[in-house]
Design an enzyme around this catalytic site. Structure first.
Site, mmCIF file in Angstrom:
data_model
loop_
_atom_site.group_PDB
_atom_site.id
_atom_site.type_symbol
_atom_site.label_atom_id
_atom_site.label_comp_id
_atom_site.label_asym_id
_atom_site.label_seq_id
_atom_site.Cartn_x
_atom_site.Cartn_y
_atom_site.Cartn_z
ATOM 1 N N GLU A 42 0.825 -1.218 0.000
ATOM 2 C CA GLU A 42 0.000 0.000 0.000
ATOM 3 C C GLU A 42 0.856 1.264 0.000
ATOM 4 O OE1 GLU A 42 -2.775 -0.284 3.240
ATOM 5 O OE2 GLU A 42 -3.920 -1.894 2.279
ATOM 6 N N GLU B 70 -5.246 -9.148 0.768
ATOM 7 C CA GLU B 70 -5.872 -8.928 2.075
ATOM 8 C C GLU B 70 -7.363 -8.743 1.864
ATOM 9 O OE1 GLU B 70 -4.532 -5.541 4.289
ATOM 10 O OE2 GLU B 70 -2.415 -6.092 4.202
#
Length: 344
Positions: free
Chosen positions: A116, A257
């Site tokens: 991220e 995720e």
């Protein structure tokens, strides 16, 4: 007649002993001061037939515990290490110390170069680091066995409705388009962290809870001829569409995720978390794909193995599938194979 009997036998065997379908992976974070040891945790993976794990850093104790288990591994390069890996020599050393020293006893599948990463804060070093890690793998002749990627989040998405119009934000295309080009050229996959939970709590007026939890009894969103009965499929198809618009064609996407908290925020409850995790795991095992890419398995990693009491904010502490005492919060079947077991 013999052929007919063989087909019938094969059908019965398939029904009684389902061996197809994706295994459900689990993200193993360690930000807690009350968690089991790495060796006990990997033993827990094996007891529950969890065949894939995502590690966020090359934790030596975890890697040693993973030796000769057959568990497939996504190993992460922490964001703080990315800049150093823009040096080819440092990338070779990182690979040697954290991958080659354990291979092939540890079954590495992906190296996630960053998690991220914000394009405006470190985005410039992600692709150079990926290239150097790939070149180091190629030097070891492992580029076809272990793939290099990076994990993105949904903040990079600009347009997200309808799913077929999914597109990355214009101001991040300088970052994501070359990454997608690299992944395509190396036959890798894009890792994407996809959370229906956050989409729901950000817009509960337009998104129903049942749509987010896979419990809607019928199609909620139509996109042309494609019907969406759950938000997860819609978000994944948004990413597929965005990848296509960035030149990635049919580049695979791994859901690196996805999870739902059991406490600590809006709609964060034990019952909602149980519904989300069990329904998502079931969908992954069925290999149904999405409306945009039907019949294609979606490699997915549930976030996360444990509640982690050193994370912040409060909501981040409560995504665990297991309590720190190794007891499961709710039953989940992680594998569709005949030796698969449900966590009871």
């Amino acid at each position: 007649m013999t052929t007919l009997f063989l087909l019938i036998a094969l059908f019965i065997t398939t029904i009684l002993n389902p061996t197809s379908g994706e295994s459900v992976g689990v993200c193993y974070g360690m930000m807690g001061n009350n968690l089991p040891s790495q060796s006990d945790t990997i033993a827990l993976f094996r007891q529950n037939n969890i065949r894939r794990v995502r590690l966020y850093d090359p934790n030596q104790a975890a890697l040693n515990a993973l030796r000769n288990t057959g568990i497939e591994v996504i190993i992460g390069v922490p964001n703080t290490d990315l800049r150093s890996l823009t040096n080819p020599s440092s990338a070779r050393s990182w690979l040697q110390n954290n991958v080659l020293n354990y291979y092939p006893a540890v079954s590495f599948k992906y190296i996630a170069v960053g998690n991220e990463v914000s394009p405006s804060n470190g985005g410039d070093v992600v692709l150079p680091a990926m290239r150097n890690v790939y070149d180091a793998l190629r030097g070891a002749n492992l580029q076809d066995r272990i793939k290099v990627s990076t994990a993105i989040d949904m903040t990079l998405i600009g347009n997200s409705f309808p799913p077929s119009s999914g597109e990355f934000r214009g101001d991040v295309r300088w970052y994501i388009d070359p990454v997608i080009g690299f992944l395509t050229s190396t036959n890798s996959a894009l890792l994407a962290n996809i959370y229906p939970y956050f989409s729901y709590v950000d817009n509960p007026r337009d998104i129903s809870l049942s749509y987010a939890l896979f419990t809607s009894p019928s199609v909620v969103v139509w996109d042309g001829s494609r019907g969406y009965q759950n938000l997860f499929d819609a978000l994944l198809d948004v990413v597929y569409s965005a990848v296509e618009r960035s030149g990635g064609g049919s580049l695979p996407v791994v859901v690196s995720e996805s999870g739902w908290p059991s406490n600590g925020g809006n709609a964060a409850s034990f019952d909602n978390a149980r519904a989300f995790y069990t329904n998502l795991a079931s969908r992954v095992r069925e290999n149904r794909g999405t409306p945009k890419r039907p019949g294609r398995g979606v490699e997915t990693y549930l976030f996360a193995m444990f509640d982690e009491n050193q994370k912040s904010p409060e909501i981040e502490k409560n995504f665990g599938l297991f309590f720190p005492n190794k007891q499961p919060k709710f039953p989940i079947t992680f594998s569709a194979a005949r030796d698969g077991t449900a966590v009871e």
